[in-house]
Design a protein around this motif. Sequence first.
Motif, PDB file in Angstrom:
ATOM      1  N   ALA A 103      22.759  -3.109  13.826  1.00 44.21           N
ATOM      2  CA  ALA A 103      21.671  -2.320  13.226  1.00 44.21           C
ATOM      3  C   ALA A 103      20.341  -2.672  13.877  1.00 44.21           C
ATOM      4  O   ALA A 103      19.394  -3.071  13.213  1.00 44.21           O
ATOM      5  CB  ALA A 103      21.617  -2.563  11.720  1.00 44.21           C
ATOM      6  N   ASN A 104      20.254  -2.521  15.188  1.00 41.70           N
ATOM      7  CA  ASN A 104      19.000  -2.818  15.874  1.00 41.70           C
ATOM      8  C   ASN A 104      17.936  -1.776  15.518  1.00 41.70           C
ATOM      9  O   ASN A 104      18.245  -0.594  15.384  1.00 41.70           O
ATOM     10  CB  ASN A 104      19.222  -2.828  17.384  1.00 41.70           C
ATOM     11  CG  ASN A 104      19.952  -4.085  17.835  1.00 41.70           C
ATOM     12  OD1 ASN A 104      19.522  -5.194  17.527  1.00 41.70           O
ATOM     13  ND2 ASN A 104      21.040  -3.913  18.560  1.00 41.70           N
ATOM     14  N   CYS A 105      16.716  -2.243  15.358  1.00 40.77           N
ATOM     15  CA  CYS A 105      15.661  -1.317  14.940  1.00 40.77           C
ATOM     16  C   CYS A 105      14.317  -1.709  15.527  1.00 40.77           C
ATOM     17  O   CYS A 105      14.105  -2.849  15.951  1.00 40.77           O
ATOM     18  CB  CYS A 105      15.569  -1.252  13.417  1.00 40.77           C
ATOM     19  SG  CYS A 105      14.985  -2.775  12.659  1.00 40.77           S
ATOM     20  N   LEU A 106      13.426  -0.733  15.550  1.00 41.70           N
ATOM     21  CA  LEU A 106      12.019  -0.956  15.837  1.00 41.70           C
ATOM     22  C   LEU A 106      11.275  -0.886  14.509  1.00 41.70           C
ATOM     23  O   LEU A 106      11.181   0.181  13.900  1.00 41.70           O
ATOM     24  CB  LEU A 106      11.481   0.116  16.780  1.00 41.70           C
ATOM     25  CG  LEU A 106      11.872   0.049  18.253  1.00 41.70           C
ATOM     26  CD1 LEU A 106      11.317   1.271  18.983  1.00 41.70           C
ATOM     27  CD2 LEU A 106      11.356  -1.227  18.892  1.00 41.70           C
ATOM     28  N   PHE A 107      10.784  -2.016  14.047  1.00 43.55           N
ATOM     29  CA  PHE A 107      10.008  -2.063  12.812  1.00 43.55           C
ATOM     30  C   PHE A 107       8.553  -1.843  13.199  1.00 43.55           C
ATOM     31  O   PHE A 107       7.917  -2.731  13.760  1.00 43.55           O
ATOM     32  CB  PHE A 107      10.208  -3.414  12.124  1.00 43.55           C
ATOM     33  CG  PHE A 107       9.529  -3.519  10.788  1.00 43.55           C
ATOM     34  CD1 PHE A 107      10.186  -3.128   9.630  1.00 43.55           C
ATOM     35  CD2 PHE A 107       8.236  -4.015  10.687  1.00 43.55           C
ATOM     36  CE1 PHE A 107       9.561  -3.230   8.392  1.00 43.55           C
ATOM     37  CE2 PHE A 107       7.603  -4.111   9.455  1.00 43.55           C
ATOM     38  CZ  PHE A 107       8.275  -3.722   8.306  1.00 43.55           C
ATOM     39  N   VAL A 108       8.031  -0.647  12.915  1.00 44.47           N
ATOM     40  CA  VAL A 108       6.749  -0.256  13.502  1.00 44.47           C
ATOM     41  C   VAL A 108       5.544  -0.457  12.583  1.00 44.47           C
ATOM     42  O   VAL A 108       4.402  -0.447  13.061  1.00 44.47           O
ATOM     43  CB  VAL A 108       6.798   1.207  13.989  1.00 44.47           C
ATOM     44  CG1 VAL A 108       7.858   1.374  15.076  1.00 44.47           C
ATOM     45  CG2 VAL A 108       7.053   2.177  12.847  1.00 44.47           C
ATOM     46  N   THR A 109       5.767  -0.621  11.294  1.00 44.98           N
ATOM     47  CA  THR A 109       4.651  -0.857  10.374  1.00 44.98           C
ATOM     48  C   THR A 109       5.175  -1.408   9.058  1.00 44.98           C
ATOM     49  O   THR A 109       6.280  -1.080   8.636  1.00 44.98           O
ATOM     50  CB  THR A 109       3.850   0.433  10.087  1.00 44.98           C
ATOM     51  OG1 THR A 109       2.788   0.148   9.150  1.00 44.98           O
ATOM     52  CG2 THR A 109       4.724   1.515   9.493  1.00 44.98           C
ATOM     53  N   ASP A 110       4.354  -2.250   8.407  1.00 44.38           N
ATOM     54  CA  ASP A 110       4.744  -2.710   7.073  1.00 44.38           C
ATOM     55  C   ASP A 110       3.860  -2.077   5.999  1.00 44.38           C
ATOM     56  O   ASP A 110       3.773  -2.580   4.880  1.00 44.38           O
ATOM     57  CB  ASP A 110       4.728  -4.239   6.963  1.00 44.38           C
ATOM     58  CG  ASP A 110       3.577  -4.901   7.693  1.00 44.38           C
ATOM     59  OD1 ASP A 110       3.709  -6.065   8.065  1.00 44.38           O
ATOM     60  OD2 ASP A 110       2.540  -4.237   7.884  1.00 44.38           O
ATOM     61  N   CYS A 111       3.248  -0.942   6.315  1.00 47.05           N
ATOM     62  CA  CYS A 111       2.517  -0.143   5.328  1.00 47.05           C
ATOM     63  C   CYS A 111       3.344   1.079   4.933  1.00 47.05           C
ATOM     64  O   CYS A 111       4.177   1.549   5.706  1.00 47.05           O
ATOM     65  CB  CYS A 111       1.177   0.309   5.881  1.00 47.05           C
ATOM     66  SG  CYS A 111       0.008  -1.031   6.188  1.00 47.05           S
ATOM     67  N   CYS A 112       3.098   1.592   3.743  1.00 48.35           N
ATOM     68  CA  CYS A 112       3.826   2.774   3.282  1.00 48.35           C
ATOM     69  C   CYS A 112       2.969   3.544   2.283  1.00 48.35           C
ATOM     70  O   CYS A 112       2.163   2.952   1.549  1.00 48.35           O
ATOM     71  CB  CYS A 112       5.155   2.375   2.635  1.00 48.35           C
ATOM     72  SG  CYS A 112       6.268   3.775   2.311  1.00 48.35           S
ATOM     73  N   ASN A 113       3.152   4.866   2.262  1.00 50.27           N
ATOM     74  CA  ASN A 113       2.441   5.698   1.283  1.00 50.27           C
ATOM     75  C   ASN A 113       3.280   5.936   0.034  1.00 50.27           C
ATOM     76  O   ASN A 113       2.901   6.720  -0.836  1.00 50.27           O
ATOM     77  CB  ASN A 113       2.007   7.028   1.906  1.00 50.27           C
ATOM     78  CG  ASN A 113       3.160   7.772   2.560  1.00 50.27           C
ATOM     79  OD1 ASN A 113       4.227   7.217   2.793  1.00 50.27           O
ATOM     80  ND2 ASN A 113       2.936   9.043   2.878  1.00 50.27           N
TER      81      ASN A 113
END
Length: 381
Positions: A103-113
Amino acid sequence: MPARVKVQINNKETNEIVKLVSEHVAKSERHLCGFLYPEESIDTDFEGYAYLLTKDKKLYETIAGPAIFLDDSECQNIKTGDVIQINAKHQYFQFLYRVDGNANCLFVTDCCNSHCLMCPQPPKEENTVELGQLKRLINCLPSDLTEICVTGGEPTLLGQDLIALLKQLAEHCPECHVHMLTNGRNFKDMSYAYQCLTTGLKGISFGIPLYSSIGEIHDYIVQAKNSFEETLEGIYNLAKLNASIEIRVVLTKINALHLKELADFIYRNLTFADHIALMGMEHMGYVKLNWDTVYIDPETYQESLASAVRFLRLRGMNVSIYNLPLCILDEKLWAFARKSITDFKQGFDEACLSCDMFEKCGGLFERQKDAMHISPIRIYK
């Protein structure tokens, strides 16, 4: 394999993302690389590499540049091609890409709306993910990469920076398919949806949560007003652009007993969806804070789950069950269960080892073992 590995690092002022190599690369590429050199030291040229990783203590202590000392167990956990992020101050590195990861991923932000009641990774007020580091990470990925997940937080909050990252990924990994996990709300802007779909990627699909057929209930779970309407508008815009869409339904106390109604809504209004994932809940993050509101014993909703799966499947829709072990499910649902849990989060109860379906089961989240009624399946008498 652990997500973080404690190690000795000789330069506490240096932090970097590096891809691990065990054979020399061109000097123009070495600034991206950590040279994996676990054997006894011999004369070789380490000039230009961002880091040396070795189990040779003498070499570690005498090397002029940044170095990491590995013991034998750590050497077994890392492979050529892995990408790691080094935290020299706290003396560890963590994996950002693993050649054998599921499950490789690019975690691009730890903000969310959105602030979903059961979010396993609660969003932060300010984004701590550096754009420059993301660009470096993409350059460290293998050029023949065929798939990766883009996630957060909410990726679309990056706006044009997300478009730029997708274009970079398309250029560096021309055969790569991206699966983006997004709440879909910002795709209510058709022009932005179009930009995400025209970055040059080999393919892109979108995993979008929908928790109820009733707007007020979805908004309550998401903790964002008008999110139901915005999500549907975003989904419809993507559908108009012929995007591949997955509907993701996390099962909580609030919605798990009403899956048939949601299945009917999806069939009647989102028939174009390529996949529907009905997902067991991960017991971390906001789940702990909202336990009494969201937790439901999976055994309680099995009839509702079976009814929804049957309804969708009989109408030709592609449906799967994620994050639930086979012993929890009715045998008729086994064919829909997937090995979906990220490898370093996956756990098994001691009782699982004697189960006849152990090899075919996706297990459960390590942190939910105490809340599951695990019972070994006996097929072979």
